[in-house]
Scaffold this active site. Structure first.
Site, short mmCIF file in Angstrom:
data_model
loop_
_atom_site.label_atom_id
_atom_site.label_comp_id
_atom_site.label_asym_id
_atom_site.label_seq_id
_atom_site.Cartn_x
_atom_site.Cartn_y
_atom_site.Cartn_z
CD GLU A 249 -3.00 -0.56 0.10
OE1 GLU A 249 -3.04 0.59 -0.39
OE2 GLU A 249 -3.69 -1.50 -0.32
CB CYS A 283 -2.12 6.57 1.84
SG CYS A 283 -1.63 5.66 3.25
C1 UN1 Z 1 -4.28 6.10 5.25
O1 UN1 Z 1 -4.70 7.08 4.64
O2 UN1 Z 1 -3.07 5.98 5.43
O3 UN1 Z 1 -9.45 6.14 4.86
C2 UN1 Z 1 -5.23 5.10 5.82
C3 UN1 Z 1 -9.49 6.37 6.04
C4 UN1 Z 1 -8.78 5.58 7.12
C5 UN1 Z 1 -7.59 4.84 6.69
C6 UN1 Z 1 -6.58 5.69 5.99
N1 UN1 Z 1 -9.76 4.75 7.74
O4 UN1 Z 1 -10.15 7.22 6.44
#
Ligand code: UN1
Length: 496
Positions: A249, A283
């Site tokens: 990821e 991310c």
């Molecule tokens: C990440 O952005 O590193 O999408 C993970 C979200 C989270 C997870 C994000 N639950 O809001």
């Protein structure tokens, strides 16, 4: 004197063999030392691998529903300790308490999902083409899983990997980011308290030496990594050569598209949360706004005013909305991108500097920053920054917006704000991302759905939901012929 933390290897809390440590500090106040954490070396990993082999022999034979029971207790313990973990996480990682509570909750959700999966973990029984013969598939454990996790979701991301890996009957060696070793330690404490046999989980703190030892070991057939695309590519090369199962990821350059018929106030709220929540260190952060020309000026006036109202500070203070960045190097990286943006002709409309004032002096704070007139093809439009910087790109139509959304190397998440139901459904097909949100920002993934991206964001696997159980298990097919005579598939079936 700062507390000294340990690795958990071969069923015991132990000091690193070479006696090296790193200091972990609160990013909002670097005079606040959380502790000294092991900076482990190859022999520590080797010992963890030896023990994990024994753990695997035991755990892989434990019935899946019983493995699930352990994970249910893990969920219960995390629920009971939610507030304590959230506080510890904010102290070492910086994001605000509401977010660290959410991070723990994501772990709890993942635990309960995994617990129930212990009573599913479905195989299939399908008709055989021959008489008196059964054909079926089942899921088998693989071996030792090496898990390498990032700093930004210190609990949620390790649980996305560890819980399904464990539920499927694998042993786990866990290397948390060296920026958030305390939260990783709390997770391992909870797994042990819940009754996980000790050598099924090994915790090895440290940096790339530990990660590299896991990735290059013949004894670790499964690697799951969340982090930068650059590191992911290097891991991918090694795992490719060694025929390992690998889940990656990596980066994102996620866009929110705001059309001329959108509810602008709703979109402003979504953007503040998507772009500046977790100080942009996700991310899934919204790092591009692709906006219809007709509403650009009106929207930007609202957005800039709201951005300037955001309260920066220590994430544990109740009023804080934006915490610090993780460390000085991360802040300097943002500063470099601000210079690049200015040099490439983008217009800085707010932020672009460190906040002023004594209360920010001891932390890695950076002012939420917005650039307009960002040119498609420029570095601000294409590269992941991993900080509180939003790049605004104007378009004249939905088709142009979709094209701009798709012209980056990454493909994690996207968002479309519109009232037009046809456009919403077109976007779900057109936008090249693993996740698309309609009238919601680019973050907000739920633990029971698959999470991941296309293109350079990943390598085709998903975390979360039902799909991750395929990643952490091997498909075994069994045929049982109870006819008492030789029956040849494809031949006796049709030639009789
Ligand atoms: C990440 O952005 O590193 O999408 C993970 C979200 C989270 C997870 C994000 N639950 O809001």
């Amino acid at each position: 004197m700062a507390k000294t933390f340990k690795n958990f290897i071969a069923g015991q809390w132990v000091a690193p063999q070479a006696g090296q440590y790193t200091i972990n500090r609160n990013p909002a106040d670097t005079s606040d030392v959380i502790g000294r954490f092991p900076d482990s070396r190859v022999p520590d990993v080797a010992q963890a691998i030896r023990s994990a082999r024994e753990g695997f022999a035991l755990w892989s034979r434990t019935p899946a529903p019983l493995r699930g029971d352990v994970l249910r207790r893990v969920g219960d313990l995390m629920t009971a300790r939610k507030e304590e973990i959230a506080n510890a996480m904010t102290r070492e990682m910086g994001k605000v308490l509401a977010e660290t509570r959410g991070d723990v909750q994501e772990g709890i959700d993942t635990a309960y999902y995994a617990a129930t999966e212990g009573r599913r973990l479905f195989g299939k029984t399908v008709p055989s083409e021959l008489r008196r013969k059964w054909a079926m598939s089942m899921r088998r454990p693989i071996g030792i899983a090496g898990l390498i996790t990032p700093f930004n979701f210190p609990m949620a991301i390790p649980t996305w990997k560890a819980f399904p890996a464990l539920l499927c009957g694998n042993a786990v060696i866990f290397k948390p980011s060296h920026d958030v070793p305390h939260t990783g330690t709390l997770l391992v404490e909870i797994l042990l308290e819940a009754g996980l046999p000790p050598n099924v989980i090994q915790l090895v703190h440290g940096g790339h030496i530990v990660g590299n030892a896991l990735v290059t070991s013949e004894a670790v057939p499964v690697i799951s990594f969340t982090g930068s695309t650059e590191t992911g590519s290097r891991i991918g090369e090694v795992c490719g050569r060694m025929h390992k199962r690998l889940s990656l990821e990596m980066g994102g350059k996620n866009a929110m598209i705001v059309m001329d018929d959108a509810d602008l106030d709703l979109a402003v709220d979504g953007l503040l949360w998507g772009a500046f929540g977790t100080t942009g260190q996700r991310c899934t952060a919204t790092s591009r706004l692709i906006i219809h020309r007709k509403v650009h000026d009106r929207f930007m006036a609202k957005l800039v005013a709201a951005t300037e109202q955001l309260v920066l500070g220590d994430g544990r203070a109740p009023r804080t909305q934006v915490g610090p960045m993780i460390h000085e190097a991360a802040r300097e990286n943002v500063e470099r991108y601000v210079e690049i943006g200015l040099a490439q002709g983008a217009e800085l409309v707010t932020g672009g500097h460190r906040p002023k004032g004594a209360r920010f002096a001891k932390g890695w704070f950076y002012q939420p920053t917005i650039f307009t007139n960002v040119k498609p093809g420029s570095r601000l439009a294409l590269e992941e920054i991993f900080g509180p910087v939003l790049s605004v790109i104007q378009v004249s139509s939905y088709d142009q917006a979709a094209k701009v959304n798709n012209e980056v190397a990454y493909g994690l998440s996207s968002a479309l704000y519109t009232q037009d139901v046809n456009l919403a459904f077109r976007a779900m097909e057109d936008l090249q991302n693993g996740i698309t949100y309609i009238n919601a920002p680019t973050i907000g993934a739920e633990a029971h759905l698959p999470f991941g991206g296309v293109k350079q964001t990943g390598n085709g696997h998903r975390e979360g939901g039902w799909e991750v159980y395929d990643f952490y298990s091997e498909t075994k097919v069994c045929y049982v012929d109870f006819s008492g005579s030789l029956q040849r598939a494809q031949i006796d079936t049709y030639d009789a």
